[in-house]
Design a protein around this motif. Structure first.
Motif, short mmCIF file in Angstrom:
data_model
loop_
_atom_site.label_atom_id
_atom_site.label_comp_id
_atom_site.label_asym_id
_atom_site.label_seq_id
_atom_site.Cartn_x
_atom_site.Cartn_y
_atom_site.Cartn_z
N PHE A 57 10.34 -15.27 -13.51
CA PHE A 57 10.70 -16.69 -13.43
C PHE A 57 10.24 -17.24 -12.09
N LEU A 58 9.54 -18.36 -12.12
CA LEU A 58 9.11 -19.06 -10.91
C LEU A 58 9.76 -20.44 -10.88
N ASP A 59 10.35 -20.80 -9.75
CA ASP A 59 10.99 -22.12 -9.59
C ASP A 59 10.34 -22.80 -8.38
N PRO A 60 9.25 -23.53 -8.60
CA PRO A 60 8.45 -24.05 -7.47
C PRO A 60 9.03 -25.31 -6.85
N ARG A 61 10.17 -25.18 -6.19
CA ARG A 61 10.77 -26.32 -5.50
C ARG A 61 9.88 -26.76 -4.35
N GLY A 62 9.61 -28.06 -4.30
CA GLY A 62 8.80 -28.59 -3.21
C GLY A 62 7.32 -28.61 -3.50
N GLU A 63 6.87 -28.01 -4.61
CA GLU A 63 5.46 -28.05 -5.00
C GLU A 63 5.37 -28.30 -6.50
N SER A 64 4.25 -28.86 -6.92
CA SER A 64 4.07 -29.17 -8.33
C SER A 64 4.09 -27.90 -9.17
N PRO A 65 4.93 -27.84 -10.21
CA PRO A 65 4.93 -26.65 -11.08
C PRO A 65 3.60 -26.48 -11.80
N TYR A 66 2.88 -27.57 -12.02
CA TYR A 66 1.59 -27.48 -12.70
C TYR A 66 0.55 -26.81 -11.80
N THR A 67 0.65 -27.07 -10.49
CA THR A 67 -0.25 -26.40 -9.54
C THR A 67 0.01 -24.90 -9.55
N ILE A 68 1.28 -24.51 -9.51
CA ILE A 68 1.64 -23.09 -9.51
C ILE A 68 1.19 -22.43 -10.81
N ALA A 69 1.44 -23.11 -11.95
CA ALA A 69 1.05 -22.54 -13.24
C ALA A 69 -0.46 -22.36 -13.33
N GLU B 119 -4.86 -30.67 -20.76
CA GLU B 119 -6.20 -31.06 -20.33
C GLU B 119 -6.33 -31.05 -18.81
N LEU B 120 -5.28 -31.50 -18.10
CA LEU B 120 -5.35 -31.53 -16.64
C LEU B 120 -5.43 -30.13 -16.05
N MET B 121 -4.63 -29.19 -16.59
CA MET B 121 -4.70 -27.82 -16.07
C MET B 121 -6.08 -27.22 -16.32
N HIS B 122 -6.67 -27.54 -17.47
CA HIS B 122 -8.03 -27.06 -17.75
C HIS B 122 -9.02 -27.62 -16.74
N GLN B 123 -8.88 -28.92 -16.41
CA GLN B 123 -9.77 -29.53 -15.42
C GLN B 123 -9.58 -28.91 -14.04
N TRP B 124 -8.33 -28.69 -13.64
CA TRP B 124 -8.07 -28.11 -12.32
C TRP B 124 -8.65 -26.70 -12.22
N LEU B 125 -8.53 -25.92 -13.29
CA LEU B 125 -9.12 -24.58 -13.27
C LEU B 125 -10.64 -24.66 -13.14
#
Length: 749
Positions: free
Chosen positions: A269-281, A306-312
Motif C-alpha cells: 500500500f502506498l499513500d502519497p501524501r503531499g505528491e500526486s498519486p498519479y505521479t507515484i503510480a 491516457e495521461l499516465m500513458h503520455q507521462w510514461l
C-alpha cells in the motif's frame, strides 16, 4: 518478485509513501472425484483439454447440479467456474440430449472471451463451433442473429440487456406477427440451464432490473415446458447465498471453499501524501515494466488512463513499444489487438480502466497496480486476480487517492484481506417492478399465480396501479391481465432508472443517454462530461425533447454543481435509540435547488471559476436513514467553539465516504444532508439517502449497521493527520456547497 518489491520500498521516490507490506499466502490445489456418475461425454471433453480430476468445488458443483439443485459458486477469480457450468450443462443433457443453456454475462467483452472456452469443451462431443455456442448480443450482425434464432446452438452467450429486449419479447409469434422460425419458444422449451456469471456485478438499479428480467425468463421457460437449473458465479462476497437468492428469486446451494490453487501474492500500500498519486503510480508502472514484469495498472477514469500513458512516454520513452493503454471507447478491433499482444507477450504493460477487470484472460501477469481503491473489495480482488494465476508469484500495489475510503483501506489492511463484503439488491423499487410487470404481461398475459411468482406479495398492488394507469387491462371475469402496448420493454433501460435524456452532438448524431436523475448534475449547459473515452462540453439541456447537446472539448478541468437541499420525511418505517440520539429509516422527499456550477482543475481540484445556472428544482422521492440528535448538542458545540453546522456537515460527508464498507456503491448511489434545525424535529439531524427514485436498498443497510458505520467514521476522522479536514477524511468531491462549512474536530464530538 520479493527482490523487486525490496527495490521499490528502498527507492527514495516511492518507498517513503509505503504504509503497509504483506502477503496473501499460497493455496494448494484440492482435487476431487464427484460422488455422482459422470455425465455422458464429460470425461472425454476434459481429457481432450488435458484436464484430469476436477477441483473440489467443481466436483461439488457437478454433484449438486446432477441432483437438481441450483448452485452458487462464490469462489475467487480464475477458479474454473466456466468449466463447472459446462459440467452442469452436460449433467442436464443426461435427461435431455437436446438441452440448451443460456450463459449471462454483464459485459459483451466477457461473453466473447468465454465463447472459445465453451466451444473447446464441447468440441470433443461432436459439436461444430456454431453448433456448440454463439454470442447473441447487440454487436451480433443481423444475418447471424436470424441464423441463431432459426437454428440455436447448444449454448447462447448473451447479456441481460439482450435477454430483456431481444429474446423474451420474441418467445412466440405474437398472434402471427412473427414467423414461427424467428421466435425463441423452441429454444426456451429445451432450456436446461441458466448461468448468471459475475453475479456480484448486479447491484443497485441494475440488480433490481436483472432480478425482474430473470423472473420473466424462468416464467416463460416454464410456460414452454422447461424447468431449468440456475447456476451463478460470484466473487467471494458476504452472505452470497442470500444475495443470489434475492437476485434470482430462486433457492440455491452455495459453494464457497475453492479447490483451485493460488500462488503467493505480495501486497504493498502506498499513500502519497503531499505528491500526486498519479505521479507515484506512473513511476511504479515504469519500474515494473523496466524490470521485465508483465504489469497491468487500473485507473478510475479514462482521462487518467491516457495521461499516465503520455507521462510514461515522456519519462521512459524506451519502454513505449512494450506499453499500451486500454479503455472503453476504443474500437472492438483495437481492444482485441491489445489483448492479443498482451497474451502473446508482445506487451509488458497495459494501463486500463475497469474495461479489463471482469474475467478476460490476457495471459500471465505479474504486477497489478490499483490507481485508487476501486470502491469495493470485490472489484479490488477482481482486478488483482488478473495476475499470478496458479503457480506464478505476483504483486498487488494500491496507490491511494486523496479519498476517505482509500485512506481507510490503507490504514486498515485487515479489512483488505477480510474477504467479507456485502452486495445490496432490492427488487422492491416500485417504478422498476411496475415496468417489468407490464413487460411480462406483454410477453404473455398474467394471472394471479403469475403475479405472485413474478413479484411476490406486492404484485397485486402493482397490477391495480397499472390498470389504473391504462397500461394493463383485465379480461372480464377471468382475473387475467393483458398489456395494452406490444413492446413496453423498449422503454426499460436495465442500467438506469427513470426516463433517460438522449446525448447528441451538434450534427444530431446520438452517442448515448443519461439518467434523468443525473441530467442537471452532469449534463447542464457548461458541464464537462466523459463518454466512451472522450471529453465533451454540454451546450444545452432541452427538457421538452429530453435531449442534451454536446460538443467535443479538450480541457484540464471538471465541473461540479452548487446546490442546496431540503428533505421532508414522508413515512417512518422503523426507529431505535443510537447513543443519545434516535436512528430511523423511511421514505423521504428530497428537493434540490441547483444554483450554479464551478470549474475545478483536474489535478489539485482548486476552483477556477463559478457560473450561475437557471435549473428547475429537482425532486426525488426515495428511502433514507437519519439520526436526530439531542437538542443540547448545538449549545455544547457552540460552548466548545466548534462550528455547529460544519460539525454536522463533516460527519455526514465522512459517513457517506465510508458507506461502501457496508455495501458496494459509489457516491452517486447516495446523497446526504445535515441540519442544525430540521423543521420536522427542530433538532439537529443528518440524513443519508438512496440517490435513485424509490431507493435501491442502501438506506435499509445503513439503518441496520449504523453503529458500525459511525464507529468506523469516527476512527477515520480521528486518525487523519490533517488539521482542518481534507479529501481523505471529511471533504466530498460532490458537495453542493463546495465543502463549506466543515469542522473536522466538531464532527468527532
Amino acid at each position: 518478485m520479493e527482490s523487486f518489491l525490496d527495490r521499490l520500498v528502498k527507492d527514495n521516490r516511492i518507498g517513503p509513501y509505503a504504509v503497509y507490506r504483506g502477503v496473501a499466502p499460497a493455496r494448494p490445489a484440492r482435487l476431487a472425484e464427484p460422488n455422482v456418475p459422470w455425465p455422458p461425454g464429460a470425461r472425454e471433453a476434459l481429457g481432450a483439454l488435458g484436464i484430469g480430476p476436477l477441483y473440489a468445488h467443481q466436483a461439488e458443483a457437478l454433484e449438486r447440479a446432477a441432483r437438481g439443485q441450483n448452485v452458487l459458486l462464490a469462489t475467487p477469480t480464475a477458479s474454473g467456474k466456466t468449466l463447472a457450468y459446462l459440467m452442469a450443462f452436460l449433467a442436464a443433457r443426461r435427461h435431455d440430449d437436446g438441452a440448451r443453456a443460456i450463459f449471462l454475462y454483464p459485459l459483451k467483452a466477457l461473453a466473447r472471451d468465454q465463447l472459445a472456452v465453451v466451444r473447446r469443451v464441447l468440441a470433443p462431443l461432436g459439436y461444430s463451433a456454431a453448433e456448440a455456442a454463439e454470442v447473441y448480443d447487440g454487436d451480433t450482425p443481423e444475418a447471424l442473429r436470424r441464423k441463431i434464432r432459426r437454428a440455436p446452438p447448444a449454448v447462447i452467450l448473451t447479456n441481460p440487456d439482450m435477454l430483456h429486449l431481444g429474446i423474451l419479447p420474441s418467445h412466440d409469434t405474437w398472434g402471427g406477427f412473427l414467423p414461427s422460425h424467428d421466435t425463441w419458444g423452441g429454444f426456451l422449451a429445451q432450456l436446461g440451464l441458466v448461468v448468471v456469471d459475475e453475479a456480484h456485478v448486479y447491484r443497485g438499479i441494475f440488480g433490481a432490473h436483472v432480478h425482474h428480467t430473470l423472473r420473466r425468463l424462468l416464467r416463460l421457460a416454464r410456460h414452454h415446458g422447461a424447468h431449468p437449473l440456475v447456476m451463478a458465479g460470484s466473487a467471494t462476497i458476504g452472505e452470497p447465498q442470500a444475495f443470489v437468492e434475492t437476485l434470482t428469486g430462486e433457492p440455491f446451494a452455495a459453494i464457497r471453499d475453492s479447490g483451485a490453487p493460488a500462488a503467493l501474492r505480495h501486497v504493498l500500500f502506498l499513500d502519497p501524501r503531499g505528491e500526486s498519486p498519479y505521479t507515484i503510480a506512473t513511476r511504479v508502472v515504469g519500474e515494473a515494466v523496466a524490470a521485465g514484469h508483465k504489469t497491468i495498472a487500473f485507473t478510475k477514469a479514462r482521462r487518467i488512463t491516457e495521461l499516465m500513458h503520455q507521462w510514461l512516454r515522456q519519462q521512459r520513452p524506451e519502454l513505449m513499444p512494450r506499453i499500451a493503454s486500454y479503455r472503453s471507447g476504443y474500437l472492438p478491433e483495437e481492444r482485441r489487438e491489445i489483448e492479443r499482444r498482451l497474451f502473446a507477450g508482445e506487451l509488458t504493460g497495459v494501463i486500463s480502466t475497469s474495461a479489463l477487470e471482469a474475467g478476460i484472460d490476457v495471459g500471465g501477469l505479474d504486477v497489478c497496480v490499483l490507481v485508487g481503491y476501486p470502491g469495493s473489495l470485490a472489484n479490488a480482488w477482481q482486478r488483482i486476480g488478473r495476475t499470478g494465476r496458479q503457480d506464478r508469484e505476483s504483486l498487488a500495489i494500491l496507490v491511494a487517492l486523496p479519498d476517505a475510503l482509500d485512506h481507510y483501506v490503507t490504514r486498515h489492511p485487515e479489512h483488505f484481506f477480510s474477504g467479507e463484503f456485502e452486495r445490496v439488491v432490492d427488487p422492491e423499487n416500485d417504478a422498476i417492478a411496475d415496468a417489468h410487470l407490464e413487460a411480462a404481461a406483454a410477453e404473455r398475459s398474467i394471472d394471479a399465480a403469475d403475479v405472485l411468482q413474478l413479484q411476490g406479495v406486492h404484485g397485486m398492488e402493482r397490477v391495480q396501479r397499472l390498470v389504473s394507469a391504462g397500461k394493463l387491462v383485465e379480461v372480464e371475469g377471468d382475473e387475467r391481465w393483458f398489456a395494452l402496448r406490444r413492446q413496453p420493454q423498449r422503454d426499460i433501460a436495465l442500467r438506469s432508472a427513470g426516463t433517460a435524456y438522449a446525448l447528441k452532438l451538434r450534427d444530431g448524431r446520438e452517442i448515448g443517454s443519461m439518467d434523468e436523475a443525473r441530467a442537471w448534475f452532469e449534463g447542464h449547459p457548461g458541464a464537462i462530461y466523459l463518454h466512451a473515452g472522450q471529453t465533451y462540453r454540454a451546450l444545452s439541456l432541452e427538457r421538452e425533447t429530453r435531449t442534451i447537446t454536446l460538443e467535443p472539448a479538450d480541457v484540464d478541468y471538471f465541473t461540479q454543481v452548487y446546490a442546496r437541499k431540503e428533505t421532508e420525511i414522508l413515512e417512518t418505517f422503523e426507529e431505535r435509540p443510537i447513543g443519545a440520539g434516535r436512528l430511523a429509516w423511511g421514505r423521504v422527499r428530497v428537493t434540490t435547488f441547483i444554483e450554479g456550477y464551478g470549474k475545478r482543475r483536474l489535478f489539485g481540484q482548486e476552483e477556477i471559476s463559478r457560473h450561475p445556472l437557471d435549473a428547475p428544482p429537482q425532486v426525488l422521492e426515495t428511502v433514507s436513514f437519519w439520526v436526530v440528535f439531542p437538542e443540547e448538542l448545538l449549545p455544547q458545540l457552540v460552548a466548545d467553539e466548534y462550528h455547529p453546522a460544519g460539525s454536522l456537515h463533516a460527519a455526514e460527508h465522512a459517513s457517506i465516504g465510508l458507506f461502501p464498507l457496508l455495501a458496494i456503491c459509489d457516491r452517486w448511489d447516495l446523497g446526504g444532508i445535515s441540519y442544525a434545525h430540521h423543521p420536522q424535529f427542530d433538532r439537529p439531524a443528518i440524513f443519508v439517502y438512496d440517490g435513485w427514485p424509490g431507493g435501491v436498498g442502501l438506506a435499509r443497510t445503513g439503518f441496520a449497521r449504523a453503529e458500525e458505520l459511525f464507529g468506523r467514521t469516527r476512527a477515520l476522522i480521528a486518525a487523519c493527520p490533517c488539521e482542518d479536514g481534507c479529501p481523505a477524511c471529511v471533504h466530498s468531491p460532490k458537495c453542493g456547497s463546495g465543502n463549506s462549512p466543515l469542522d473536522k474536530l466538531g464532527a468527532l464530538v
